[in-house]
Design an enzyme around this catalytic site. Structure first.
Site, PDB file in Angstrom:
ATOM      1  N   GLU A  23      14.865 -14.374   0.106  1.00 46.07           N
ATOM      2  CA  GLU A  23      15.125 -15.467   0.493  1.00 46.07           C
ATOM      3  C   GLU A  23      14.329 -16.598   0.407  1.00 46.07           C
ATOM      4  OE1 GLU A  23      16.026 -15.061   4.956  1.00 46.07           O
ATOM      5  OE2 GLU A  23      17.183 -12.747   4.335  1.00 46.07           O
ATOM      6  N   ASP A  83       0.732  -1.020  -0.343  1.00 46.04           N
ATOM      7  CA  ASP A  83      -0.402   0.229  -0.103  1.00 46.04           C
ATOM      8  C   ASP A  83       1.402   1.360   0.355  1.00 46.04           C
ATOM      9  OD1 ASP A  83      -2.908   0.913   0.281  1.00 46.04           O
ATOM     10  OD2 ASP A  83      -1.687   1.763   2.529  1.00 46.04           O
TER      11      ASP A  83
HETATM   12  C1  BGC Z   1      -5.703   2.104   0.155  1.00 44.75           C
HETATM   13  C2  BGC Z   1      -6.428   2.675   0.914  1.00 44.75           C
HETATM   14  C3  BGC Z   1      -6.686   2.715   1.460  1.00 44.75           C
HETATM   15  C4  BGC Z   1      -4.999   4.484   1.886  1.00 44.75           C
HETATM   16  C5  BGC Z   1      -4.424   4.471   2.501  1.00 44.75           C
HETATM   17  C6  BGC Z   1      -4.673   3.030  -0.225  1.00 44.75           C
HETATM   18  O1  BGC Z   1      -4.030   3.460  -1.854  1.00 44.75           O
HETATM   19  O2  BGC Z   1      -5.747   1.805  -1.110  1.00 44.75           O
HETATM   20  O3  BGC Z   1      -7.657   1.843   0.853  1.00 44.75           O
HETATM   21  O4  BGC Z   1      -7.470   4.413   2.068  1.00 44.75           O
HETATM   22  O5  BGC Z   1      -3.978   3.481   0.664  1.00 44.75           O
HETATM   23  O6  BGC Z   1      -3.826   3.656   3.231  1.00 44.75           O
END
Ligand code: BGC
Length: 541
Positions: A264, A204
């Site tokens: 790894e 993310d």
């Molecule tokens: C995720 C979102 C989230 C944000 C904060 C993003 O880009 O896909 O759903 O709200 O990151 O974590």
């Protein structure tokens, strides 16, 4: 079905994104769970996908529906237990499907014990684990940085008499990646899940990990340079050039540490989500260059705006070649953050088929989002049913992300589409119920079968999975290019319009393939006469 044991399985893979709250509920609480995903794995495997990416299911107060993690190494009770996760992985593998999980490393929840300790004083052992800064002399925040979810990216904390950084909600404080102990702790999380047998990660907000150590303010952007690819037009986040709050060079060293750990464990992969309107493709190039950073970057190029026409698709491909020549993109049209593309691009069923065929022919890997295979439109969610804090903040100009997160629809006989026996956390769209899996399985002309055929077509040709592309051009409304790998060369032309089109057939000796996808053959005049939204697919003899 068995797992493809090739360690490079991710190259050109088709990844199916599951939003666990909305896939399948098995305990009647109205929220999907890991058991529900396991139950539906035969269906997922029947689509022919290589892997699933499951959005976060970790322990969380759910302020951002799991993207605010309070324990990285456990499953939130609403989704099940670690044993449920182990069973999910085992079942997926038995069906030939790999499992990727969504790691939210950039920030945690404010309920995470690390943050609870960090905010307690200025001199505790975790005092520097988050991004803390003194106010300016006049008491205002140290920089002009903005939160994507609205307002300043700095939140005052009365205990420390300091501000902390949050790029998203105030309850999502940013971890301080300049501190090596933080990096070590996060890499321990990565190892924990590798040991549990996951096949990879979706990372993310990968370009938000590191902030400018000197805390410099971002410059503003002139109105004509604003771009609403990452945030809606009405969000002032688009008024800045994000030079300092993210995209910092120190991130590369962390990604290299991450990759060394991944290596790894053979055959593991990672796709990073790069959110940057100004330099997303350059960052993709930087993060996927060589083989010591991440394998793929998730691109926003087709996640916003109007339906891309042939010239735009050709331009995107040319930009990737130019800015990320060594890189490997991961394409998506829809996900849990954006308006479903059937609605955003206002697509007819024929147009949806054409874009699916195109996606399966693109160089890169691809992600499809649950329900996309059914052609689901964005659901209408009334203000009183809204759950997403982002939508509540910017309503009604931006309605947030609930319309793409409503429950998956399985059966017509059940008023909740077979999703739950209870009250669903977001209402099931009645329009969706008529398009459910059971209805489409019975209809040979339904989109779901086209997805299966297009995915199978991609898998049947190594040129499509891992080959190069060449000559990406457009002629009027038709985008056309060649893909090749070893001895195999394919020609692909797709008419991205509701009007017929004519283009020259490629030179040389070719035979038509992809009849199951509606591929056109050359006419007696040697030209390709494409009907509305029709492809022409050919293999070099
Ligand atoms: C995720 C979102 C989230 C944000 C904060 C993003 O880009 O896909 O759903 O709200 O990151 O974590």
């Amino acid at each position: 079905m068995t797992l493809d044991m090739n360690n490079d399985w991710w190259r050109g893979a088709v990844i199916y994104q599951i939003y666990p709250r909305s896939y399948q509920d098995t305990n009647g609480d109205g929220i999907g769970d890991l058991g529900g995903i396991t139950q539906r794995l035969p269906y997922v495997a029947s689509l022919g996908v290589d892997a699933i990416w499951i959005s976060p299911f970790f322990t969380s107060p759910m302020k951002d529906f799991g993207y605010d993690v309070s324990d990285y190494c456990d499953v939130d009770p609403m989704f099940g237990t670690l044993s449920d996760f182990d069973l999910l992985v085992e079942t997926a593998h038995a069906h030939g499907v790999r499992v990727m999980i969504d790691l939210v490393l950039s920030h945690s929840s404010d309920q995470h014990p690390w943050f609870v300790e960090s905010r307690a004083s200025r001199d505790n052992p975790k005092a520097d684990w988050y991004v803390w800064a003194d106010p300016k002399l006049d008491g205002t925040p140290p920089t002009n940085w903005l939160s994507i979810f609205g307002g300043s990216a700095w939140q005052w904390d009365a205990r420390r008499e300091q501000y902390y950084l949050h790029n998203f909600l105030t309850s999502q404080p940013d971890l301080n990646f300049h501190n090596p102990d933080v990096q070590d702790a996060l890499l321990d999380v990565v190892r924990f899940w590798l040991e549990r047998g996951v096949d990879g990660f979706r990372l993310d907000t990968i370009n938000f990990y590191v902030h400018d150590k000197e805390l410099r303010s971002n410059p503003g952007l002139p109105v004509d340079q604003r771009d609403d690819r990452i945030a809606p037009r009405v969000n002032p986040y688009n008024h800045q050039d994000h030079l300092y709050d993210k995209n910092q060079p120190e991130n590369i060293a962390f990604l290299e540490r991450f990759r060394a750990l991944l290596d790894e464990y053979p055959g593991k992969t990672a796709v990073g989500e790069v959110g940057d309107a100004q330099r997303g493709l350059e960052i993709m190039g930087e993060y996927t260059a060589g083989d010591n950073r991440v394998h793929m970057c998730y691109s926003f190029e087709m996640l916003s705006g109007k339906q891309p026409e042939a010239d735009k698709v050709a331009q995107i491909m040319a930009d990737v070649d130019d800015k990320a020549p060594e890189g490997w993109a991961c394409w998506a049209y829809s996900n849990h953050d954006v308006v479903r593309h059937a609605t955003r691009w206002d697509l007819t069923p024929a147009a949806q088929r054409a874009f699916t065929t195109l996606m399966m022919c693109l160089r890169g890997s691809v992600c499809i989002y649950q329900g996309e295979e059914l052609g689901l439109p964005e659901a209408d969610v009334a203000f009183e049913d809204l759950q997403d804090p982002y939508g509540i903040e910017f309503w009604p100009e931006f309605k947030g992300r609930d319309g793409c997160r409503t429950p998956m629809v399985w059966e017509k006989s059940n008023q909740n589409g077979g999703f739950t026996e209870g009250t669903p956390w977001l209402p099931v769209s009645s329009e969706h119920v008529n398009m459910c899996v059971a209805v489409q399985e019975e209809d040979p002309g339904a989109l779901i079968h086209h997805y299966r055929r297009a995915i199978a077509f991609r898998h049947a040709h190594s040129a499509l999975r891992q080959g190069d592309h060449d000559g990406v051009k457009h002629t009027g409304t038709v985008v056309h290019f060649q893909r090749s790998d070893g001895d195999e060369t394919l020609f692909i032309a797709i008419n991205l319009s509701g009007e017929p089109a004519v283009i020259d057939a490629p030179e040389g000796d070719w035979h038509q393939v992809g009849q199951e996808l509606g591929s056109a053959a050359p006419g007696p005049d040697g030209k390709l006469h494409l009907g509305p939204w029709q492809p022409a697919l050919a293999l070099k003899k």
